[in-house]
Design an enzyme around this catalytic site. Sequence first.
Site, PDB file in Angstrom:
ATOM      1  N   ASP A 219       0.846  -1.186   0.000  1.00 28.92           N
ATOM      2  CA  ASP A 219       0.000   0.000   0.000  1.00 28.92           C
ATOM      3  C   ASP A 219       0.891   1.249   0.000  1.00 28.92           C
ATOM      4  O   ASP A 219       1.866   1.324   0.760  1.00 28.92           O
ATOM      5  CB  ASP A 219      -0.882  -0.024   1.253  1.00 28.92           C
ATOM      6  CG  ASP A 219      -1.922   1.066   1.240  1.00 28.92           C
ATOM      7  OD1 ASP A 219      -3.016   0.836   0.716  1.00 28.92           O
ATOM      8  OD2 ASP A 219      -1.622   2.162   1.767  1.00 28.92           O
ATOM      9  N   ASN A 227      -2.303  12.951  -2.934  1.00 26.23           N
ATOM     10  CA  ASN A 227      -3.303  13.338  -3.940  1.00 26.23           C
ATOM     11  C   ASN A 227      -3.843  14.737  -3.671  1.00 26.23           C
ATOM     12  O   ASN A 227      -4.035  15.529  -4.595  1.00 26.23           O
ATOM     13  CB  ASN A 227      -4.479  12.351  -3.873  1.00 26.23           C
ATOM     14  CG  ASN A 227      -4.568  11.503  -5.103  1.00 26.23           C
ATOM     15  OD1 ASN A 227      -3.874  11.751  -6.082  1.00 26.23           O
ATOM     16  ND2 ASN A 227      -5.418  10.503  -5.072  1.00 26.23           N
ATOM     17  N   HIS A 232      -5.066  14.617  -8.638  1.00 27.89           N
ATOM     18  CA  HIS A 232      -5.309  13.229  -9.048  1.00 27.89           C
ATOM     19  C   HIS A 232      -4.410  12.760 -10.178  1.00 27.89           C
ATOM     20  O   HIS A 232      -3.993  11.613 -10.211  1.00 27.89           O
ATOM     21  CB  HIS A 232      -6.761  13.065  -9.520  1.00 27.89           C
ATOM     22  CG  HIS A 232      -7.713  13.132  -8.390  1.00 27.89           C
ATOM     23  ND1 HIS A 232      -7.831  12.143  -7.449  1.00 27.89           N
ATOM     24  CD2 HIS A 232      -8.579  14.100  -8.028  1.00 27.89           C
ATOM     25  CE1 HIS A 232      -8.719  12.485  -6.569  1.00 27.89           C
ATOM     26  NE2 HIS A 232      -9.201  13.675  -6.891  1.00 27.89           N
ATOM     27  N   ASP A 236      -2.216   9.541 -10.065  1.00 31.82           N
ATOM     28  CA  ASP A 236      -2.290   8.406 -11.000  1.00 31.82           C
ATOM     29  C   ASP A 236      -0.902   8.001 -11.499  1.00 31.82           C
ATOM     30  O   ASP A 236      -0.603   6.818 -11.667  1.00 31.82           O
ATOM     31  CB  ASP A 236      -3.160   8.773 -12.214  1.00 31.82           C
ATOM     32  CG  ASP A 236      -4.646   8.640 -11.890  1.00 31.82           C
ATOM     33  OD1 ASP A 236      -4.962   8.158 -10.790  1.00 31.82           O
ATOM     34  OD2 ASP A 236      -5.473   9.034 -12.739  1.00 31.82           O
ATOM     35  N   GLU A 263      -4.918   2.484  -4.118  1.00 31.94           N
ATOM     36  CA  GLU A 263      -3.448   2.563  -4.056  1.00 31.94           C
ATOM     37  C   GLU A 263      -2.866   1.288  -3.461  1.00 31.94           C
ATOM     38  O   GLU A 263      -1.765   1.269  -2.957  1.00 31.94           O
ATOM     39  CB  GLU A 263      -3.013   3.800  -3.261  1.00 31.94           C
ATOM     40  CG  GLU A 263      -3.317   3.767  -1.776  1.00 31.94           C
ATOM     41  CD  GLU A 263      -4.674   4.362  -1.407  1.00 31.94           C
ATOM     42  OE1 GLU A 263      -5.581   4.365  -2.266  1.00 31.94           O
ATOM     43  OE2 GLU A 263      -4.831   4.794  -0.258  1.00 31.94           O
TER      44      GLU A 263
END
Length: 354
Positions: A219, A227, A232, A236, A263
């Site tokens: 993770d 973020n 975003h 990404d 994530e």
Amino acid sequence: MSKDLDTILRSPRAYDWARKAIEAMESNRVWPTTLNFELWLHYVAAKDGEVANEIDSVLSSGQHFTEQVAEKIAEKHLPHAKLSGEILDAGKSLTQELESVSRALESARESSEAYGQQLASASASLEHDENSDAVRAMVETLSVATAKVRDENKTLESQLADTNDELGRLKQHLEQARREAMTDSLTMLANRKAFDETFESACAHAVATGEPLALAILDIDHFKKFNDTWGHQTGDQVIRFVASVIGRAASEGRRFSARYGGEEFAVIFPGETSRSAMTILETVREEISSRILKRRSTNEDLGAITISIGIADHLGNEHTTSLLDRADGALYASKNGGRNQTSIAPANEQTRAA
Ligand code: C2E
């Protein structure tokens, strides 16, 4: 059955509902992804519907509305999500069906060819037997019949070959569609559906053979904060970067890596123990934390990205849920221990109820 989204979006209150859905997502700290937007539209527009009930029970349990939660609700209640699963399954059986038709056609083609050859040789031997007019007449009739059958066989063979080619093309399209449906489009790693299938069969194999099996959950640390700070799109890119390092490291042998959700990633290590998984994943963790990422639009340094990892060994007759649960527990031990580290679940740990 939930109200159809199309009906919601064509009603006089459509904009009102769209605004309410966004407000509801924002106040519950849910990302406005397309799937979430669809679910939350149902939530605000059909308050007593099945989707709204599911969302309410997630919220009242204090559980976070993650991508997995959204996917589970969609799979259960949104007709098109159900449909795409069914199409996939239908595709799988159609592929099997095509394979058996294709084998049957090939064997029919071979026997028709052999039959033509037998007729030709019978005809050739009869032509040399000229003892009587009756035999000669029979030879002529057989020759004409043989030639006709041979011509018909040739046409049939060419039709069968065309059909076979067409079946081959169809099969390729289906396989490609199936591959795409099993791939996460952002990272190109396997997606959750592919993970679930592979993990299920890896566990069944480990139970049947007693072979070792390790599962790791990875993770990205503080991803939400990242973020919020960088947006975003950059988020990404970070997911893509982490996925590419994991994918490269886990590409050997029977190892299988997937994007498990948002994530989170998972790696299955069939035939391996948590010790060997740890050796591989420690290199992944170090590679990720040592890389300086840049924001592509401005070239600013994005700071260090770290990941936390939890690994568990499959125990005896253990089922998927329990193994996942223990790997998850080890991940939380890594998070609680200060993140950017790898933990292995103790082998004698009590597993939580499935
Ligand atoms: P991508 O942008 O499609 O890049 C794919 C691969 O091309 C990268 O794999 C890397 O091997 C190479 N590459 C692309 N751009 C550069 C570059 O400017 N310099 C160098 N030396 N190589 C480059 P890699 O590194 O595993 O990254 C995978 C994905 O992770 C990238 O896909 C991108 O989406 C993301 N990523 C990696 N590093 C950064 C970064 O510094 N900033 C941002 N915004 N994204 C990054």
